[in-house]
Scaffold this motif. Structure first.
Motif, PDB file in Angstrom:
ATOM      1  N   PHE A 158      -1.595   8.495   3.207  1.00 33.47           N
ATOM      2  CA  PHE A 158      -3.081   8.651   2.871  1.00 33.47           C
ATOM      3  C   PHE A 158      -3.630  10.052   3.127  1.00 33.47           C
ATOM      4  CE2 PHE A 158      -7.282   8.560   4.941  1.00 33.47           C
ATOM      5  CZ  PHE A 158      -8.068   8.177   4.142  1.00 33.47           C
ATOM      6  N   LEU A 207      -9.633   6.667  -2.992  1.00 34.86           N
ATOM      7  CA  LEU A 207      -8.805   6.480  -1.999  1.00 34.86           C
ATOM      8  C   LEU A 207      -9.210   6.227  -0.656  1.00 34.86           C
ATOM      9  CD1 LEU A 207      -5.852   7.212  -1.130  1.00 34.86           C
ATOM     10  CD2 LEU A 207      -6.594   9.648  -0.827  1.00 34.86           C
ATOM     11  N   LEU A 255      -2.567  12.491   0.290  1.00 31.98           N
ATOM     12  CA  LEU A 255      -3.102  12.402  -0.751  1.00 31.98           C
ATOM     13  C   LEU A 255      -4.667  13.004  -0.499  1.00 31.98           C
ATOM     14  CD1 LEU A 255      -2.176   8.487  -1.667  1.00 31.98           C
ATOM     15  CD2 LEU A 255      -1.916  10.738  -3.309  1.00 31.98           C
ATOM     16  N   TYR A 292      -8.774   2.706   1.622  1.00 29.26           N
ATOM     17  CA  TYR A 292      -7.946   2.862   2.837  1.00 29.26           C
ATOM     18  C   TYR A 292      -8.861   2.595   4.271  1.00 29.26           C
ATOM     19  CZ  TYR A 292      -4.920   4.332   6.636  1.00 29.26           C
ATOM     20  OH  TYR A 292      -4.040   4.456   7.669  1.00 29.26           O
ATOM     21  N   SER A 320       1.957   1.942  -3.491  1.00 25.63           N
ATOM     22  CA  SER A 320       0.912   2.065  -4.258  1.00 25.63           C
ATOM     23  C   SER A 320       0.554   3.522  -3.975  1.00 25.63           C
ATOM     24  CB  SER A 320      -0.433   1.529  -3.961  1.00 25.63           C
ATOM     25  OG  SER A 320      -1.632   1.895  -4.681  1.00 25.63           O
ATOM     26  N   TYR A 321       0.753   4.019  -2.761  1.00 28.15           N
ATOM     27  CA  TYR A 321       0.301   5.686  -2.535  1.00 28.15           C
ATOM     28  C   TYR A 321       1.649   6.507  -2.932  1.00 28.15           C
ATOM     29  CZ  TYR A 321      -3.783   4.063   0.251  1.00 28.15           C
ATOM     30  OH  TYR A 321      -4.910   3.556   0.797  1.00 28.15           O
ATOM     31  N   LYS A 358       0.886  -1.161   0.032  1.00 29.55           N
ATOM     32  CA  LYS A 358       0.145   0.024   0.106  1.00 29.55           C
ATOM     33  C   LYS A 358       0.917   1.275  -0.061  1.00 29.55           C
ATOM     34  CE  LYS A 358      -3.808  -0.580   1.831  1.00 29.55           C
ATOM     35  NZ  LYS A 358      -4.665  -0.597   0.710  1.00 29.55           N
ATOM     36  N   ARG A 359       2.201   1.219   0.613  1.00 28.31           N
ATOM     37  CA  ARG A 359       2.954   2.344   0.660  1.00 28.31           C
ATOM     38  C   ARG A 359       3.199   2.739  -0.850  1.00 28.31           C
ATOM     39  NH1 ARG A 359       9.021   1.895   3.183  1.00 28.31           N
ATOM     40  NH2 ARG A 359       8.889   0.269   1.141  1.00 28.31           N
TER      41      ARG A 359
END
Length: 274
Positions: free
Chosen positions: A244, A212, A247, A216, A187-188, A184-185
Motif C-alpha cells: 500500500f 487506493l 503504491l 485501504y 490485488s495490490y 488484498k496482497r
C-alpha cells in the motif's frame, strides 16, 4: 466512493498540507475528476459544514471551506492508523477496556464498539475488549464525549504465550482475516504491475491514489496489526501494508502535480508521508 468520503480523502492526503482550506470552486474541480456534479459537491459541503466538519469564510465572492478542530482530529487519527504500523517488540501486555453503557443507549454502545475496532481492539467478552498495543489514552480521548459511557482501562498479562495466542484467536477471526489479506496482497501486486506498464498521469493518478486510500482505510477496522507472536506463520499483514505504501508513493508525483495545477500548494511532501 461516496462524495463525502472523497472530500475527506482529498483533505487528508492533499488539502490539509495546504492549510486545511480550499475554495468551493477548487473542491468542485477536484470532485469533477471523480464524476461528481458541481451541484452535488455544493450540497455535500453544505451538509458537512452543518455537521461541524468545516467552517466557511468569504474571500471576495469565493466561499472557502476550512477544516475544524473536529476534522483535524479525525484526519490525524486516521492517518496514524492507515499509514503507520507497530514495529517495536511486543511487551506481552494486554490493554483492556471494560465499558458499561445503559441498555437504553444502543447508539452509544455501537459508537464505542466502532471506536474500539478502529483502534485495533477485539472483544474478549461482550463488554471487555483488548489490544496488544498501547492505545488506552487514545480510547479515553476518543470516547471522552460519550457521557453515558463508563470506562475501566487496565493493563494486564496472561499466564503465558499459549494463553496469548488463544486470546487472539477468540478476539479476531484470524483465518478469515488472513484470507482477506491474501486477496488484498494479490490485488495490490496486480496494481503495481499495471502501474509499471502504464503509469497513471495527472487526474487519473489522483483518482487512482484516492481509490487506493479509500480501499485501504477500511482495513484497520478488521486488522488489529497484531504482533508476530500472535499470528499464524506466513502472515501477510505487513506485506500488504508495505505494498500500500509503495503504491501510494508511486502515484504521489502525478497526483500532487495535478492538484498543483488547480492551485493547491505548496504541498509539503515530507509532512504528507509522516
Amino acid at each position: 466512493m461516496k462524495p463525502r468520503s472523497i472530500v475527506f480523502d482529498l483533505y487528508g492526503d492533499y488539502l490539509r498540507y495546504d492549510g486545511g482550506a480550499a475554495p468551493l470552486q477548487t473542491l468542485t474541480d477536484l470532485l469533477a475528476g471523480f464524476d461528481v456534479p458541481e451541484a452535488t459537491t455544493r450540497v455535500v459541503m453544505t451538509r458537512l459544514r452543518k455537521e461541524g466538519w468545516f467552517d466557511t469564510e468569504k474571500r471576495g465572492r469565493t466561499t472557502v471551506y476550512r477544516l475544524t478542530d473536529k476534522s483535524w482530529r479525525l484526519l490525524d487519527e486516521g492517518r496514524k492508523r492507515i499509514f503507520q504500523r507497530e514495529r517495536e517488540p511486543w511487551d506481552r501486555q494486554w490493554r483492556v477496556v471494560i465499558y458499561h453503557v445503559p441498555e437504553t443507549d444502543r447508539a452509544a454502545r455501537e459508537r464505542v464498539r466502532k471506536k474500539l475496532r478502529w483502534l485495533g481492539f477485539g472483544p474478549l467478552a461482550p463488554s471487555a475488549w483488548v489490544s496488544p498495543h498501547e492505545r488506552l489514552q487514545e480510547v479515553a480521548e476518543g470516547l471522552a464525549e460519550e457521557l453515558s459511557v463508563r470506562l475501566d482501562l487496565l493493563i494486564s498479562r496472561s499466564m503465558g504465550a499459549a494463553s496469548d495466542i488463544d486470546m487472539a484467536g477468540r478476539c479476531w477471526d484470524l483465518k478469515e482475516l488472513h484470507r482477506a489479506l491474501l486477496a488484498k496482497r494479490d490485488s495490490y501486486r496486480a496494481l503495481l504491475a499495471r502501474f509499471d506498464s502504464a503509469p497513471p498521469r495527472g487526474r487519473d493518478a489522483l483518482v487512482e491514489r484516492t481509490r487506493l486510500v479509500h480501499d485501504y482505510r477500511m482495513l484497520p477496522f478488521d486488522d488489529p496489526d497484531l504482533p508476530l507472536e500472535l499470528v499464524p506463520a506466513g502472515w501477510v499483514g505487513r506485506d500488504v501494508h508495505d505494498l500500500f505504501l509503495d503504491l501510494h508513493e508511486r502515484l504521489a508525483p502525478e497526483a500532487e502535480g495535478f492538484c498543483a495545477s488547480l492551485g493547491i500548494g505548496p504541498l509539503n511532501k515530507t509532512s504528507a508521508q509522516a
